[in-house]
Design a protein around this motif. Structure first.
Motif, PDB file in Angstrom:
ATOM      1  N   ALA A  66      -8.318  89.578  50.711  1.00 38.12           N
ATOM      2  CA  ALA A  66      -7.121  89.374  51.539  1.00 38.12           C
ATOM      3  C   ALA A  66      -6.031  90.384  51.182  1.00 38.12           C
ATOM      4  O   ALA A  66      -5.387  90.982  52.063  1.00 38.12           O
ATOM      5  N   ALA A  67      -5.821  90.589  49.878  1.00 35.92           N
ATOM      6  CA  ALA A  67      -4.797  91.541  49.443  1.00 35.92           C
ATOM      7  C   ALA A  67      -5.164  92.960  49.871  1.00 35.92           C
ATOM      8  O   ALA A  67      -4.302  93.732  50.324  1.00 35.92           O
ATOM      9  N   LEU A  68      -6.439  93.308  49.738  1.00 32.01           N
ATOM     10  CA  LEU A  68      -6.885  94.642  50.159  1.00 32.01           C
ATOM     11  C   LEU A  68      -6.671  94.839  51.652  1.00 32.01           C
ATOM     12  O   LEU A  68      -6.154  95.879  52.087  1.00 32.01           O
ATOM     13  N   ALA A 120     -10.633  85.160  58.733  1.00 27.83           N
ATOM     14  CA  ALA A 120      -9.206  85.008  59.039  1.00 27.83           C
ATOM     15  C   ALA A 120      -8.332  85.920  58.179  1.00 27.83           C
ATOM     16  O   ALA A 120      -7.332  86.478  58.666  1.00 27.83           O
ATOM     17  N   ASN A 121      -8.687  86.097  56.901  1.00 30.59           N
ATOM     18  CA  ASN A 121      -7.815  86.910  56.046  1.00 30.59           C
ATOM     19  C   ASN A 121      -8.279  88.359  55.910  1.00 30.59           C
ATOM     20  O   ASN A 121      -7.660  89.145  55.190  1.00 30.59           O
ATOM     21  N   ALA A 165     -15.958  78.170  64.913  1.00 28.49           N
ATOM     22  CA  ALA A 165     -15.303  77.920  63.627  1.00 28.49           C
ATOM     23  C   ALA A 165     -14.876  79.232  62.973  1.00 28.49           C
ATOM     24  O   ALA A 165     -13.763  79.339  62.437  1.00 28.49           O
ATOM     25  N   ILE A 166     -15.735  80.240  63.025  1.00 25.74           N
ATOM     26  CA  ILE A 166     -15.422  81.529  62.412  1.00 25.74           C
ATOM     27  C   ILE A 166     -14.204  82.165  63.071  1.00 25.74           C
ATOM     28  O   ILE A 166     -13.396  82.822  62.413  1.00 25.74           O
ATOM     29  N   ARG A 167     -14.042  81.924  64.369  1.00 25.04           N
ATOM     30  CA  ARG A 167     -12.903  82.507  65.095  1.00 25.04           C
ATOM     31  C   ARG A 167     -11.677  81.598  65.071  1.00 25.04           C
ATOM     32  O   ARG A 167     -10.691  81.873  65.750  1.00 25.04           O
ATOM     33  N   GLY A 168     -11.747  80.505  64.320  1.00 20.81           N
ATOM     34  CA  GLY A 168     -10.592  79.637  64.152  1.00 20.81           C
ATOM     35  C   GLY A 168     -10.341  78.675  65.286  1.00 20.81           C
ATOM     36  O   GLY A 168      -9.257  78.075  65.369  1.00 20.81           O
TER      37      GLY A 168
END
Length: 442
Positions: free
Chosen positions: A189-191, A251-252, A418-421
């Motif tokens: 996520a940070a990357l 998501a991240n 689910a993967i696409r939120g």
């Protein structure tokens, strides 16, 4: 225990006819090899069908070597086509009782097509007794097992490990020894916020891509799709946790969601440096990395994959091809001898690896000094069997079902949502299970 199926199913001929419908093209150039008493010596025009040129090279070299010591003198005549076409044509020819090959490669996702009504036992040699002597040393018998028999021998352990761009990890100050997938989500996520890069991928372009992406992580987490009796085990906390982890990764930005995990979208992500790590099997080296980014030679490395904090295994697997021998043919014994020499001896397994990169399926060979000394130039001279040997000690079992294609279809929509939120992981698994049970009438 081996998978067994009830006999209140359609007749074998009815099932074969149904499984062979919609043949997509034909495999030409295959002379009819007569059914009858097996030959015990002499010249053999052995018909082989496969989808992968690597097997052509492997068996051709093995046959030439075997011909110097065997009572048979082999001439391997190969017909190559797509994996699904190979199986469709094989089933069609089995219906009419002629024109089948002596030796055929069965991609692991195609084996479910002969798992009902005793079909595998009717048309393929049962290797169960031959394999008993190898005990637990021989890996991956489960995917080609049904009705108490083993009807194909696996070509490659298909060990899933973690691949990463060493130069990009160093440039971005990323640790190469992240312990868990949960930790990787934080690092990723940070990357992604800084550079837009991702550390792994999921493929959702087809139902098969979606199922395979999920299955690889789910097996490592300790779950699966089916148990050893072919019963559905998808409705599990491990499955919910795995889908939830994948959704959070997409998501991240830790995971890049690709419509094709093997074709142009993958190539673009690799070439542009957008994808700098991934969780894929050993064959990804040749077919994913070297095929798409040969110019990145020396930049990639492999390591044992991060584990899941909740438990499971240190490795996983994806893909595979079993080779089967057609029973009751003149060349049956010759085909068995060639397959045995190529797949069930140390020399044959070393030849397989050197000819086409197929990993040994004997657990003991992962500590073989000759293999441990191998250095991979594409991976910067890394001694790959030091990594692969560790992964091979904890390979999860993968069991099939004749309803595997139904499950792939049932999974696709809910898991992608689910993967696409657009849904939760728990809802995705619940919807997939409900859809599967309706379609499979379980």
């Amino acid at each position: 225990m081996q998978t067994r199926w009830p006999r209140n199913t359609p007749s074998r001929r009815t099932f074969l006819a149904g499984a062979g419908l919609a043949a997509a093209g034909s495999l030409t150039g295959c002379a009819d090899a007569a059914y009858g008493p097996a030959a015990s010596s002499g010249a053999v025009d052995l018909q082989m069908w496969t989808h992968d040129p690597g097997y052509v090279k492997t068996f051709t070299e093995s046959a030439a070597e075997l011909s110097t010591t065997s009572p048979f003198r082999y001439d391997v005549q190969v017909t190559q086509s797509a994996a699904g076409d190979v199986m469709t044509r094989f089933i069609n020819q089995a219906i009419v009782g002629k024109g089948t090959p002596d030796l055929t490669g069965i991609e692991v996702g195609q084996f479910n097509r002969v798992m009902r009504s005793g079909v595998a036992g009717d048309i393929l040699v049962d290797w169960t007794d031959d394999l008993a002597q190898y005990g637990d040393d021989l890996l991956r018998r489960q995917p080609y097992s049904v009705d108490g028999g083993v009807y194909a021998i696996e070509s490659d352990t298909c060990l899933s490990i973690y691949w990463y761009r060493e130069d990009e990890f160093a440039k971005n100050g990323l640790p190469t020894d992240v312990d868990t997938w949960e930790d990787l989500l934080e690092v990723g996520a940070a990357l992604h916020r800084r550079t837009g890069q991702s550390l792994a991928m999921v493929g959702t372009g087809t139902p098969g891509d979606t199922a395979n992406s999920l299955l690889q992580w789910l097996l490592q987490r300790g779950g699966g799709f089916f148990d050893e009796d072919g019963g559905l085990i998808l409705d599990s906390p491990e499955a919910v946790e795995t889908v939830d982890w994948m959704a959070r990764g997409v998501a991240n930005g830790t995971l890049i969601n690709l419509p094709d995990a093997y074709g142009a979208p993958l190539a673009a992500a690799l070439k542009q440096g957008q994808l700098i790590g991934t969780f894929m099997p050993n064959w990804y080296n040749a077919y994913g990395l070297q095929a798409n980014v040969p110019d990145q030679k020396g930049l990639w490395r492999m390591r044992v994959a991060p584990r899941f904090a909740g438990g499971g295994h240190i490795a996983s697997s994806s893909g595979g091809t079993g080779f089967a021998v057609t029973k009751d043919k003149v060349n049956t014994e010759a085909a068995k001898e060639l397959l045995t020499a190529t797949y069930l001896t140390r020399d044959g397994q070393l030849l397989r690896y050197k000819a086409a990169g197929y990993l040994p399926t004997f657990r003991s060979l992962y500590s073989d000094p000759e293999l441990l000394a191998i250095e991979d130039d594409y991976l910067g001279g890394q001694r790959v069997f030091e990594v692969l040997g560790e992964a091979a000690t904890d390979l999860p079992a993968f069991y099939q079902s004749p309803n595997y294609a139904i499950l792939q279809s049932a999974l696709a929509g809910p898991v992608q949502a689910a993967i696409r939120g657009r849904s939760t992981a728990a809802q995705a698994i619940a919807d997939s299970v409900e859809s599967y049970r309706k379609q499979a009438r379980e």
